[in-house]
Design a protein around this motif. Structure first.
Motif, mmCIF file in Angstrom:
data_model
loop_
_atom_site.group_PDB
_atom_site.id
_atom_site.type_symbol
_atom_site.label_atom_id
_atom_site.label_comp_id
_atom_site.label_asym_id
_atom_site.label_seq_id
_atom_site.Cartn_x
_atom_site.Cartn_y
_atom_site.Cartn_z
ATOM 1 N N GLN A 153 0.817 -1.212 0.000
ATOM 2 C CA GLN A 153 0.000 0.000 0.000
ATOM 3 C C GLN A 153 0.851 1.263 0.000
ATOM 4 O O GLN A 153 0.436 2.307 -0.498
ATOM 5 N N PHE A 154 2.052 1.170 0.579
ATOM 6 C CA PHE A 154 2.903 2.358 0.673
ATOM 7 C C PHE A 154 3.231 2.898 -0.716
ATOM 8 O O PHE A 154 3.207 4.103 -0.947
ATOM 9 N N GLY A 155 3.537 1.997 -1.649
ATOM 10 C CA GLY A 155 3.843 2.426 -3.009
ATOM 11 C C GLY A 155 2.659 3.058 -3.703
ATOM 12 O O GLY A 155 2.816 3.936 -4.554
ATOM 13 N N ARG A 156 1.446 2.633 -3.344
ATOM 14 C CA ARG A 156 0.231 3.206 -3.939
ATOM 15 C C ARG A 156 -0.037 4.610 -3.435
ATOM 16 O O ARG A 156 -0.758 5.378 -4.072
ATOM 17 N N ARG A 157 0.504 4.950 -2.293
ATOM 18 C CA ARG A 157 0.236 6.263 -1.691
ATOM 19 C C ARG A 157 1.397 7.225 -1.863
ATOM 20 O O ARG A 157 1.354 8.335 -1.347
ATOM 21 N N THR A 158 2.454 6.783 -2.538
ATOM 22 C CA THR A 158 3.666 7.591 -2.631
ATOM 23 C C THR A 158 4.022 7.859 -4.081
ATOM 24 O O THR A 158 4.043 6.942 -4.896
ATOM 25 N N THR A 159 4.306 9.119 -4.393
ATOM 26 C CA THR A 159 4.723 9.506 -5.740
ATOM 27 C C THR A 159 6.234 9.728 -5.746
ATOM 28 O O THR A 159 6.724 10.654 -5.092
ATOM 29 N N PRO A 160 6.997 8.886 -6.454
ATOM 30 C CA PRO A 160 8.456 9.063 -6.460
ATOM 31 C C PRO A 160 8.888 10.216 -7.352
ATOM 32 O O PRO A 160 8.409 10.364 -8.480
ATOM 33 N N LEU A 161 9.772 11.035 -6.850
ATOM 34 C CA LEU A 161 10.354 12.145 -7.599
ATOM 35 C C LEU A 161 11.867 11.972 -7.584
ATOM 36 O O LEU A 161 12.448 11.683 -6.541
ATOM 37 N N THR A 162 12.502 12.163 -8.730
ATOM 38 C CA THR A 162 13.943 11.939 -8.843
ATOM 39 C C THR A 162 14.696 13.262 -8.861
ATOM 40 O O THR A 162 14.290 14.208 -9.536
ATOM 41 N N LEU A 163 15.777 13.323 -8.086
ATOM 42 C CA LEU A 163 16.646 14.496 -8.084
ATOM 43 C C LEU A 163 17.981 14.076 -8.688
ATOM 44 O O LEU A 163 18.760 13.363 -8.063
ATOM 45 N N LEU A 164 18.223 14.469 -9.923
ATOM 46 C CA LEU A 164 19.435 14.072 -10.632
ATOM 47 C C LEU A 164 20.609 14.974 -10.259
ATOM 48 O O LEU A 164 20.414 16.113 -9.824
ATOM 49 N N PRO A 165 21.838 14.495 -10.441
ATOM 50 C CA PRO A 165 23.010 15.359 -10.228
ATOM 51 C C PRO A 165 23.003 16.509 -11.225
ATOM 52 O O PRO A 165 22.363 16.439 -12.288
ATOM 53 N N PHE A 166 23.714 17.578 -10.910
ATOM 54 C CA PHE A 166 23.871 18.675 -11.864
ATOM 55 C C PHE A 166 24.687 18.164 -13.051
ATOM 56 O O PHE A 166 25.605 17.356 -12.889
ATOM 57 N N GLN A 167 24.338 18.616 -14.248
ATOM 58 C CA GLN A 167 25.071 18.222 -15.443
ATOM 59 C C GLN A 167 25.465 19.469 -16.237
ATOM 60 O O GLN A 167 24.818 20.513 -16.142
#
Length: 251
Positions: free
Chosen positions: A123-137
Motif C-alpha cells: 500500500q505504501f507504493g500506492r500512496r507515494t509519488t516518487p520524484l527523482t533528483l538528478l546530479p547537476f550536469q
C-alpha cells in the motif's frame, strides 16, 4: 506568512523535519516528532503517537519531512512495521508527507519487502509519488547555467573576510564540478570543509591551492581524475557557451 501563533493561540509550526536511523523503531519515530515540537517523550508508542497527532492538529502543521527513509528498505519485520506506521501517519495527519532517501525504488522500499509478484499488496507504493533528483550536469547550456546559479547562490552566503565576486562561479567553477561530480552533497561537503580550513588558516578565501588540501567523499574522489582530464582537454566546461560562439558554430 500566517503569524507565529494559530487563531486558537497555539504556537504555529508549519513544517517539521525528522531523520531516521538504521534502527529506528515506531516509538522512536513518534518520539522524534514530539521532540521536534518540544513535547515530553515519555510513554509508550501509542501515547507518543496521540501526542504527536494533537500537536500536528493544534499547531497547524502542513508538511512533515522524513529524511533517510532508505533505512526502511528490505524485508525485515521492523521495516514492514515502520512502513505500516508511515501509512498510519498519512491517514491520521492532514499533512503532506515528504520522504527523502537514496535509491528508494531500487531498494524495494515502495514494495514494503514484498516480492515483485506481490507488489500489488504494497500500500505504501500506492500512496507515494516518487520524484527523482538528478546530479547537476554541464552537457548543455541549460545545465551549465543551473550550475553557475548554484555557485553564485552559495558564494553569496559564504562568510569569509577575503571573499570576492566570482570566487566560486568564475574561478572555481570547473574545479568544483570535477571534485563533486555534480552531486550537491559532495559539493557542500567540499565547500564547508574548505571554508573551515580557510578560517582556521587565516586564508579567508577559497582557491585551488587551499581546496587541494581538503578531502572529499570517496565516491567523488574516485570520479575526480576522469572529469579533470575532460576539462583540461577542453572536452567539458561548466561555463555557458556565449550566443556569439553558438552562431559561429552553426554557421
Amino acid at each position: 506568512m500566517r503569524g507565529e501563533t494559530t487563531p486558537s493561540g497555539h504556537r504555529r509550526v508549519p513544517v517539521i523535519y525528522i531523520a531516521l536511523s538504521g534502527n529506528t523503531q515506531i516509538r522512536g519515530l513518534n518520539a522524534a516528532i514530539c521532540r521536534f515540537y518540544r513535547l515530553p517523550v515519555t510513554g509508550n508508542a501509542d501515547t507518543l503517537g496521540e501526542r504527536a497527532v494533537d500537536a500536528v492538529l493544534s499547531m497547524k502543521t502542513s508538511a512533515i519531512i522524513i529524511d533517510d527513509v532508505h533505512f526502511l528498505a528490505g524485508a525485515k519485520s521492523n521495516s514492514v512495521r515502520m512502513a505500516n506506521q508511515l501509512k498510519y501517519l498519512a491517514n491520521v495527519f492532514p499533512v503532506t508527507l515528504i520522504y527523502v532517501g537514496v535509491g528508494v525504488q531500487q531498494r524495494g522500499m515502495l514494495r514494503e519487502g514484498f516480492s515483485n509478484k506481490e507488489t500489488a499488496l504494497a500500500q505504501f507504493g500506492r500512496r507515494t509519488t516518487p520524484l527523482t533528483l538528478l546530479p547537476f550536469q554541464v552537457e548543455d547550456d541549460e545545465g551549465r547555467e543551473h550550475w553557475q546559479t548554484l555557485l553564485k547562490t552559495i558564494e553569496q552566503k559564504l562568510v569569509l573576510a577575503e571573499k570576492y565576486p566570482g570566487m566560486l562561479a568564475r574561478d572555481l567553477s570547473d574545479y568544483l564540478f570535477a571534485r563533486s561530480t555534480g552531486h550537491f552533497a559532495s559539493l557542500m561537503a567540499l565547500i564547508n570543509r574548505g571554508c573551515l580550513r580557510a578560517i582556521r588558516s587565516g586564508h579567508e578565501r577559497l582557491d585551488e591551492d587551499l581546496m587541494n588540501q581538503v578531502k572529499n567523499d570517496a565516491a567523488a574522489e574516485a570520479a575526480r581524475k576522469e572529469l579533470e582530464a575532460e576539462i583540461k582537454a577542453g572536452l567539458l566546461t561548466t561555463r555557458p557557451v556565449s550566443p556569439l560562439r553558438s552562431r559561429r558554430k552553426s554557421a
